[in-house]
Design an enzyme around this catalytic site. Structure first.
Site, PDB file in Angstrom:
ATOM      1  N   ASP A  27       1.001  -5.307   1.383  1.00 37.19           N
ATOM      2  CA  ASP A  27       1.658  -5.807   2.598  1.00 37.19           C
ATOM      3  C   ASP A  27       3.081  -5.243   2.599  1.00 37.19           C
ATOM      4  O   ASP A  27       3.676  -5.068   1.538  1.00 37.19           O
ATOM      5  CB  ASP A  27       1.688  -7.338   2.614  1.00 37.19           C
ATOM      6  CG  ASP A  27       1.932  -7.895   4.014  1.00 37.19           C
ATOM      7  OD1 ASP A  27       0.985  -8.461   4.600  1.00 37.19           O
ATOM      8  OD2 ASP A  27       3.065  -7.762   4.527  1.00 37.19           O
ATOM      9  N   SER A  28       3.612  -4.992   3.796  1.00 35.16           N
ATOM     10  CA  SER A  28       4.967  -4.425   3.854  1.00 35.16           C
ATOM     11  C   SER A  28       6.023  -5.484   3.562  1.00 35.16           C
ATOM     12  O   SER A  28       7.160  -5.161   3.263  1.00 35.16           O
ATOM     13  CB  SER A  28       5.211  -3.793   5.223  1.00 35.16           C
ATOM     14  OG  SER A  28       4.967  -4.741   6.226  1.00 35.16           O
TER      15      SER A  28
ATOM     16  N   PHE B   7      -2.629  -5.242   4.565  1.00 34.07           N
ATOM     17  CA  PHE B   7      -2.064  -6.255   5.461  1.00 34.07           C
ATOM     18  C   PHE B   7      -2.488  -7.644   4.950  1.00 34.07           C
ATOM     19  O   PHE B   7      -3.010  -8.466   5.682  1.00 34.07           O
ATOM     20  CB  PHE B   7      -2.546  -6.050   6.912  1.00 34.07           C
ATOM     21  CG  PHE B   7      -2.362  -4.650   7.427  1.00 34.07           C
ATOM     22  CD1 PHE B   7      -1.159  -4.279   8.013  1.00 34.07           C
ATOM     23  CD2 PHE B   7      -3.372  -3.699   7.318  1.00 34.07           C
ATOM     24  CE1 PHE B   7      -0.970  -2.984   8.495  1.00 34.07           C
ATOM     25  CE2 PHE B   7      -3.205  -2.405   7.788  1.00 34.07           C
ATOM     26  CZ  PHE B   7      -2.005  -2.045   8.381  1.00 34.07           C
TER      27      PHE B   7
ATOM     28  N   ARG C 109     -13.585 -14.109   5.703  1.00 38.86           N
ATOM     29  CA  ARG C 109     -13.236 -14.070   4.268  1.00 38.86           C
ATOM     30  C   ARG C 109     -14.456 -14.430   3.431  1.00 38.86           C
ATOM     31  O   ARG C 109     -14.705 -13.862   2.367  1.00 38.86           O
ATOM     32  CB  ARG C 109     -12.115 -15.073   3.974  1.00 38.86           C
ATOM     33  CG  ARG C 109     -10.794 -14.692   4.583  1.00 38.86           C
ATOM     34  CD  ARG C 109      -9.705 -15.657   4.136  1.00 38.86           C
ATOM     35  NE  ARG C 109      -8.479 -15.389   4.865  1.00 38.86           N
ATOM     36  CZ  ARG C 109      -7.837 -16.258   5.625  1.00 38.86           C
ATOM     37  NH1 ARG C 109      -8.285 -17.490   5.750  1.00 38.86           N
ATOM     38  NH2 ARG C 109      -6.733 -15.920   6.258  1.00 38.86           N
TER      39      ARG C 109
ATOM     40  N   ASP D   6      -6.704  -5.381   8.064  1.00 40.34           N
ATOM     41  CA  ASP D   6      -6.464  -6.500   8.991  1.00 40.34           C
ATOM     42  C   ASP D   6      -5.030  -6.429   9.521  1.00 40.34           C
ATOM     43  O   ASP D   6      -4.196  -7.291   9.222  1.00 40.34           O
ATOM     44  CB  ASP D   6      -6.714  -7.842   8.278  1.00 40.34           C
ATOM     45  CG  ASP D   6      -6.588  -9.022   9.220  1.00 40.34           C
ATOM     46  OD1 ASP D   6      -6.750  -8.834  10.438  1.00 40.34           O
ATOM     47  OD2 ASP D   6      -6.331 -10.148   8.737  1.00 40.34           O
TER      48      ASP D   6
ATOM     49  N   ALA E  83       4.200  -4.112  -2.416  1.00 34.12           N
ATOM     50  CA  ALA E  83       4.926  -4.101  -1.150  1.00 34.12           C
ATOM     51  C   ALA E  83       4.986  -2.655  -0.687  1.00 34.12           C
ATOM     52  O   ALA E  83       5.676  -1.835  -1.293  1.00 34.12           O
ATOM     53  CB  ALA E  83       6.329  -4.664  -1.339  1.00 34.12           C
TER      54      ALA E  83
ATOM     55  N   CYS F 104      -6.715  -7.764  16.079  1.00 36.58           N
ATOM     56  CA  CYS F 104      -6.460  -9.077  16.670  1.00 36.58           C
ATOM     57  C   CYS F 104      -5.668  -8.951  17.975  1.00 36.58           C
ATOM     58  O   CYS F 104      -5.115  -9.921  18.465  1.00 36.58           O
ATOM     59  CB  CYS F 104      -5.746  -9.993  15.674  1.00 36.58           C
ATOM     60  SG  CYS F 104      -4.169  -9.351  15.137  1.00 36.58           S
TER      61      CYS F 104
HETATM   62  N1  SAH Z   1      -5.109 -10.556   6.425  1.00 43.60           N
HETATM   63  C1  SAH Z   1      -4.167 -11.636   6.534  1.00 43.60           C
HETATM   64  C2  SAH Z   1      -3.422 -11.660   7.826  1.00 43.60           C
HETATM   65  C3  SAH Z   1      -2.731 -10.385   8.198  1.00 43.60           C
HETATM   66  S1  SAH Z   1      -1.345 -10.602   9.221  1.00 43.60           S
HETATM   67  C4  SAH Z   1      -4.870 -12.963   6.269  1.00 43.60           C
HETATM   68  O1  SAH Z   1      -6.086 -12.998   6.045  1.00 43.60           O
HETATM   69  O2  SAH Z   1      -4.205 -13.988   6.281  1.00 43.60           O
HETATM   70  C5  SAH Z   1      -0.635  -9.035   9.215  1.00 43.60           C
HETATM   71  C6  SAH Z   1       0.204  -8.702   7.996  1.00 43.60           C
HETATM   72  O3  SAH Z   1       0.502  -7.321   8.064  1.00 43.60           O
HETATM   73  C7  SAH Z   1       1.541  -9.425   7.886  1.00 43.60           C
HETATM   74  O4  SAH Z   1       1.591 -10.100   6.659  1.00 43.60           O
HETATM   75  C8  SAH Z   1       2.593  -8.302   7.914  1.00 43.60           C
HETATM   76  O5  SAH Z   1       3.663  -8.524   6.998  1.00 43.60           O
HETATM   77  C9  SAH Z   1       1.782  -7.118   7.496  1.00 43.60           C
HETATM   78  N2  SAH Z   1       2.234  -5.794   7.974  1.00 43.60           N
HETATM   79  C10 SAH Z   1       2.731  -5.459   9.178  1.00 43.60           C
HETATM   80  N3  SAH Z   1       2.928  -4.133   9.258  1.00 43.60           N
HETATM   81  C11 SAH Z   1       2.539  -3.600   8.068  1.00 43.60           C
HETATM   82  C12 SAH Z   1       2.465  -2.283   7.538  1.00 43.60           C
HETATM   83  N4  SAH Z   1       2.837  -1.227   8.253  1.00 43.60           N
HETATM   84  N5  SAH Z   1       1.983  -2.131   6.302  1.00 43.60           N
HETATM   85  C13 SAH Z   1       1.591  -3.192   5.560  1.00 43.60           C
HETATM   86  N6  SAH Z   1       1.636  -4.456   6.009  1.00 43.60           N
HETATM   87  C14 SAH Z   1       2.092  -4.666   7.241  1.00 43.60           C
END
Ligand code: SAH
Length: 399
Positions: free
Chosen positions: A256-257, A234, A218, A303, A283, A343
């Site tokens: 984020d979803s 994400f 970050r 991510d 969303a 990850c």
């Molecule tokens: N980048 C974040 C961590 C990501 S964790 C940080 O720095 O803290 C992964 C995230 O992806 C979760 O919040 C989950 O809700 C989201 N997610 C999962 N599938 C998704 C999709 N298809 N589209 C968007 N978000 C998604």
């Protein structure tokens, strides 16, 4: 008597190199006075086929049958737990994380990386959040809590156990999340990371409440963000978005979803920059959103959650990573910077890089690798357990 696990002939080799896992296929037989002693999570002694002692560990039904706690004969007692926790804390002290005025959250125990396989402990201010990934660690959670209290003294006010979603379901432990010691007046706490503020809710948030493993990455986003239009996909808590704004981004869009994640990202941005920040949170499915973004963005962060939780689904997962990266790479503005992560433990650094390479070829863009990223030092990798290197990232300059 402690149950004794005897390995099949020649199956001790990886253990002699201090790899901390014994797979079920390596076991010849288990000797116990009473069958009932061979319960999941029990402490077992491990012997070679010819009867030499080799390790002590937690037994579990599954592909990883024993997680090694010690390669020496010793008592796994209060002093032992205290020693392991104290050693983990020493490392974090060395990293400058324990008394940093501008960072009040860090990972104290990172499983195998801290010779405590199956255990994660994250520190948020004066609260420790314990997350057990093995039955043995779950059964030992009160020993862990006692050791934390002894090692930290008055610097801890609460220990929260958040293992209900991470202990093996089949073990039917009936795990319920809750405080092992102390409590907290507020469900949500504000922590600092490099001086940025974040709301953390270990009771209801994902993982232990925050993704501590992206701290250094970050910081790198902050370095490149000035004047850029940033897309953070994400986004969860909006970690990358906050850093991008802090680095002087022109505008940030977080996707984020999960509605809850979107609300949290908005709150965190407000907490740091007030309501006037140039930030929008949506969303939406990130892969869909990326279908048509035009050339609006010149810094994009990908991510996603672990697409491949195990090797069996690796093929599909790699298609997923390729599609995601190809969409971002084909549309990012010329001179743009892409931060892309995986990850999934099952995806090696090489495989991830090859997949992003394919995505670049599909997009037909000229791409330079600027940085190769990994997890921060409070998520250490046991040198004998390379599987512990799970977070991979690439920073790409797209001409
Ligand atoms: N980048 C974040 C961590 C990501 S964790 C940080 O720095 O803290 C992964 C995230 O992806 C979760 O919040 C989950 O809700 C989201 N997610 C999962 N599938 C998704 C999709 N298809 N589209 C968007 N978000 C998604």
């Amino acid at each position: 008597m402690t149950p004794q696990v005897y390995l099949r002939r020649g199956k001790e080799e990886s253990l002699l190199r201090h790899h901390p896992w014994i797979f079920s296929g390596a076991i010849d037989y288990i000797k116990a006075e009473d069958e009932a002693e061979i319960t999941e999570g029990a402490l077992v002694e491990v012997y070679t086929h010819s009867g030499e002692f080799i390790a002590l560990g937690h037994y579990q039904i599954g592909s990883i049958a024993v997680r090694v706690l010690s390669f020496e004969r010793c008592a796994i007692d209060a002093a032992w737990w205290r020693g392991r926790i104290a050693s983990a804390l020493d490392v974090r002290r060395t990293l400058g994380l324990t008394d940093a005025p501008d960072t009040t959250c860090y990972r104290l125990v990172h499983g195998e990386g801290d010779s405590l396989p199956g255990l994660v402990v994250d520190i948020y201010g004066t609260t420790a959040v314990v997350q057990c990934h093995s039955v043995g660690m779950y059964r030992a959670r009160l020993d862990v809590a006692a050791a934390l209290r002894e090692v930290y003294g008055s610097r801890l006010t609460a220990i929260y156990d958040k293992s209900s979603q991470t202990v093996p379901y089949n073990a039917r432990l009936g795990a319920v999340d809750g405080y092992l010691w102390g409590s907290s007046d507020h469900e949500t706490q504000v922590v600092l990371e490099h001086g940025e503020k974040f709301l953390v809710n270990w009771e209801h948030g994902q993982k232990t409440g925050f993704f501590l493993d992206q701290r250094e990455n970050r910081q790198l986003v902050k370095r490149y963000a000035a004047g850029r239009t940033v897309l953070n996909t994400f986004c969860y808590t909006g970690g990358f978005s906050v850093y991008a704004l802090s680095g002087g981004a022109k505008e940030v869009v977080s996707v984020d979803s999960s509605e809850r994640a979107v609300a949290l990202a908005e709150e965190n941005v407000r907490l740091n920059f007030g309501a006037e920040a140039k930030h929008t949170a949506l969303a939406a499915d990130a892969v869909e959103y990326l279908r048509d973004i035009g050339d609006r963005y010149d810094l994009i962060i990908l991510d996603p959650p672990a697409f491949a939780k195990h090797h069996k689904v690796l093929g599909n997962a790699m298609q997923g990573y390729k599609r995601l990266n190809a969409r971002a790479l084909s549309q990012i503005k010329s001179g743009g910077i892409l931060f892309t992560f995986s990850c999934s433990q099952a995806v090696s650094k090489e495989l991830f890089r090859t997949t992003v390479f394919s995505a670049a070829a599909i997009a037909g863009r000229k791409v330079r690798i600027l940085h190769q990223l990994t997890q921060p030092a409070d998520h250490p990798i046991n040198i004998y357990h390379p599987e512990g290197e799970y977070l991979k990232g690439l920073v790409l300059y797209v001409e």
